[in-house]
Design an enzyme around this catalytic site. Structure first.
Site, short mmCIF file in Angstrom:
data_model
loop_
_atom_site.label_atom_id
_atom_site.label_comp_id
_atom_site.label_asym_id
_atom_site.label_seq_id
_atom_site.Cartn_x
_atom_site.Cartn_y
_atom_site.Cartn_z
N THR A 195 37.21 16.96 24.64
CA THR A 195 36.10 16.36 25.38
C THR A 195 36.26 14.85 25.50
OG1 THR A 195 34.49 18.08 24.82
CG2 THR A 195 33.61 15.92 25.34
N PHE A 237 40.33 22.30 29.50
CA PHE A 237 39.26 22.88 30.32
C PHE A 237 38.10 21.92 30.52
CE2 PHE A 237 37.19 23.72 26.29
CZ PHE A 237 35.85 23.88 26.57
N LYS A 238 37.99 20.92 29.65
CA LYS A 238 36.89 19.97 29.78
C LYS A 238 36.94 19.23 31.12
CE LYS A 238 35.88 21.15 25.58
NZ LYS A 238 35.74 20.33 24.41
N ASP A 239 38.13 19.13 31.72
CA ASP A 239 38.23 18.45 33.03
C ASP A 239 37.40 19.14 34.09
OD1 ASP A 239 40.03 16.39 32.28
OD2 ASP A 239 41.72 17.76 32.46
#
Length: 495
Positions: A146, A111-113
């Site tokens: 991250t 999800f960090k993308d």
């Protein structure tokens, strides 16, 4: 819109300045002076739009010193050019009683993308807008996801270098391979002897060291961050909560104005804080459910109002949540209390004593907004197995924590609002743990054989970025103690 520190001893800045600085000079976090209110018409206007169009509209409410053309350019560069394997970018999958918001279709399968493809674009634009001439060095502490997402986003970006610290032995093998094979002429990856909190505390100490900042300034270098302490990292995350709601409206799953719930697997509290911001702006969110693993400091805090990191640290099969110091709680406490002096006092107590206790009114507000629970590794694996049996859908370990806590909440509260489980990583990133949960033997299999084995069960293919790791060479093998992180930074910039 201007931004100021949660601790009250720093100047007001524009969003571009906040994004470049990362951390306020008093060690506080930048927050907007107000949250822009939205109405039902604004939400309905998002329904027919693409993800990129939704992002531009929501970001425009916060980044008021950026022109619409600048925001559009940043969004197009972040989410276009085939970087995501799904046109929707953040699709919602219907699994009966649960809706799953899939945030792992980007280049690093986490999800960090969603934020870290955008942050480099926002920062590069900010450097031009402010006329900043110094080289910016991004320092990142990561519990796994991250780091790779930031490295991928910032690689070879002009005027910016990036250095990532991760806990030695504290990330999954796939996560480690993703980082140590990172290409780019402006990147460094260094393992820290210790856990994530050691790495994160070390980075925060570097940011707070004025003498070290002067030494860097002598080499024309300024520090910034890509962790969610940076506002430019957090604001893109608000977008996908609005997008999820719009997708549910588009699919006819909810009616206009109908409130829904989100359950978020939580470590540093940034992801669920973004959901809180969306709720406070006016998105119809009934309850925010905070899901933790055995490092359940957040669960205890949301139940009791006392934050205490003086506890045993566990390494779990959900390493991105193996965190005892959740930095973004500081922003939440600021918004709940509107008392910067009080927040600064609590943060000082956390620094000196490892704990702080909020007042009764703050505890009441916390419990009105949030519900919290945690599950251990055994329950996480059981959830993966159960969901696969019921839906032939494979959860990663972190999403399984959220799913099980969501079920616990529904049973405890008797709440029938539509539940959205936030899925933060592809199951391929944690293939060994997922296969064990599915009762598939992993004996004698390396990481790439595990990927192939999981592919036999999964309708989604192996993400291209993970499959390609087999052909990549490890380029980063540095290891340092927490006390040597400053020297590691100097060695990197002196190359």
């Amino acid at each position: 819109m201007n931004y100021s520190s949660t601790r009250g001893n720093s100047e007001q800045v524009t969003s571009a300045e906040a994004i470049i600085k990362g951390l306020a000079s008093d060690e506080g976090l930048f927050v907007p002076d107000s949250l822009p209110p939205i109405d039902e018409d604004f939400i309905e206007s998002l329904v027919p739009l693409t993800y990129e169009e939704r992002a531009a509209k929501v970001l425009g409410l916060f980044l008021t010193d950026y022109s619409p053309a600048e925001i559009q350019d940043c969004v197009t560069k972040a989410y276009g050019q085939g970087k995501f394997d799904c046109q929707a970018k953040a699709p919602v999958t219907d699994l009966g009683d649960m809706q799953v918001l899939e945030l792992w279709h980007g280049p690093t399968s986490a999800f960090k993308d969603m934020a870290l493809q955008l942050l480099p674009q926002l920062m590069s634009t900010a450097l031009k807008k402010t006329g900043e001439k110094s080289q910016v060095l991004i320092l990142v502490a990561t519990s796994g996801d991250t780091g790779k997402a930031a490295l991928e986003g910032f690689k070879d970006v002009p005027q910016i270098s990036i250095m990532v610290f991760y806990p030695e032995g504290g990330v999954s093998r796939i996560q480690q391979l993703q980082m140590v094979t990172q290409e780019g002429n402006n990147v460094n990856v260094t393992a820290v002897k210790g856990n994530f909190d050691d790495a994160q505390s070390g980075v925060k100490e570097i940011f707070a060291d004025s003498d070290f900042a002067q030494k860097l300034a002598g080499q024309n270098v300024k520090l910034s961050s890509a962790n969610s302490i940076n506002w430019g990292r957090l604001v893109p995350q608000i977008v996908y909560y609005f997008s999820a709601y719009a997708d549910l409206r588009k699919a006819g799953k909810i009616t206009k104005g109908e409130a829904i719930n989100f359950t978020v697997p939580t470590g540093n509290f940034g992801n669920i804080l973004a959901a809180f911001y969306a709720q406070q702006m006016g998105l119809p969110v009934h309850k925010l459910v905070c899901a933790s693993n055995a490092n359940n400091v957040l669960t205890d805090f949301l139940h009791s109002g006392r934050y205490d990191r003086n506890r045993q640290f566990f390494k779990t099969i959900t390493p991105s949540m193996d965190i005892l110091i959740s930095s973004n709680l500081e922003r939440l406490l600021y918004h709940l209390t509107n008392d910067k002096a009080k927040v600064a006092g609590w943060m000082q107590d956390l620094k000196t004593q490892g704990a702080y206790e909020t007042d009764g009114q703050t505890r009441q507000l916390l419990q009105e907004k949030f519900w919290a629970d945690w599950v251990d590794d055994q329950a996480t694996q059981a959830c993966i197995h159960k969901v696969y049996q019921q839906h032939k859908y494979i959860l990663d370990t972190h999403t399984a924590v959220a799913w099980q806590v969501a079920e616990n909440y529904q049973q405890a509260a008797g709440d029938d609002h539509k539940m959205v489980v936030v899925s933060t990583a592809s199951p391929y990133k944690f293939n060994g743990s997922v296969l064990n949960a599915l009762e598939v033997s992993t004996e004698g299999l390396d990481e790439f054989a595990l990927l192939a084995k999981l592919q036999e069960l999964n309708t989604n293919p192996i993400p291209q970025g993970l499959g390609a790791l087999k052909q990549k060479t490890a380029r980063h093998q540095d290891v340092c103690a927490k006390t040597d992180m400053r020297q590691a930074v100097l060695s990197f910039i002196g190359q």
